[in-house]
Design an enzyme around this catalytic site. Sequence first.
Site, PDB file in Angstrom:
ATOM      1  N   SER A 101       1.142  -1.465   0.168  1.00  9.47           N
ATOM      2  CA  SER A 101       0.389  -0.013   0.142  1.00  9.47           C
ATOM      3  C   SER A 101       0.817   1.141   0.032  1.00  9.47           C
ATOM      4  O   SER A 101       2.007   1.217   0.411  1.00  9.47           O
ATOM      5  CB  SER A 101      -0.647  -0.476   1.548  1.00  9.47           C
ATOM      6  N   TYR A 114      -2.423  -1.192  10.878  1.00  7.75           N
ATOM      7  CA  TYR A 114      -2.153  -1.022   9.026  1.00  7.75           C
ATOM      8  C   TYR A 114      -1.508  -0.322   8.374  1.00  7.75           C
ATOM      9  O   TYR A 114      -0.236  -1.222   7.743  1.00  7.75           O
ATOM     10  CB  TYR A 114      -3.904  -0.220   8.226  1.00  7.75           C
TER      11      TYR A 114
END
Length: 208
Positions: A101, A114
């Site tokens: 990501s 995350y």
Amino acid sequence: MKALVTGGEGGIGRALRARLEREGFDVESLDLTNGFDVASPEAWERVGPVDVACLNAGVLTGDLTYANYRRAVGVNVDGIVLGVLRLREVMDGGAIVATASLAGLTAAPADPVYTLTKHAVVGFVRAIAPQLAPVRLNAVCPGYVDTSMVDFERESIAERGVPLLAPAEVADAMWLAVTAARSGECWFVQPGRPPEPFRFPRLPGPRA
């Protein structure tokens, strides 16, 4: 030709599968909804050789509790590491692509855990890739993607004027990473820009 996609039933996973099928692969979807837990070493022991593997399963943290922290690390980090450990035993060539990501390249304060997990994926890919030759290992690092994972902040994203990626755009980046001759790269994926490997800054050297 054979391929596998973890998290294959989610929005990005379905797009990865569709792209690989278009390229002529027989694709297996490994997803919690069909009984495959990426955080389980025993599950990975049943995985056989493939030509391409997309280690794509991922979750957001939700409320920052110990249980949610362990769940995020289990899926987002263990799911990559265990996959690579198994695949290096059964693959004698081909490519592995991990879904990281932009949160692995910068801070994402909305979900610190995350962010932690995706930084771990980026670091792991860069560090272990040289040990896997002739198998190539790269990562894709997309920004916000139009899937259910952004539903909790979709309104905020729209208010900030941030465009969303289509899952197919992530799949296109995956294919670039699969077909690249290099290994250990992290391809950023942003709307309106062609995907390309992120250029990490050089560390300052020691002073005598």
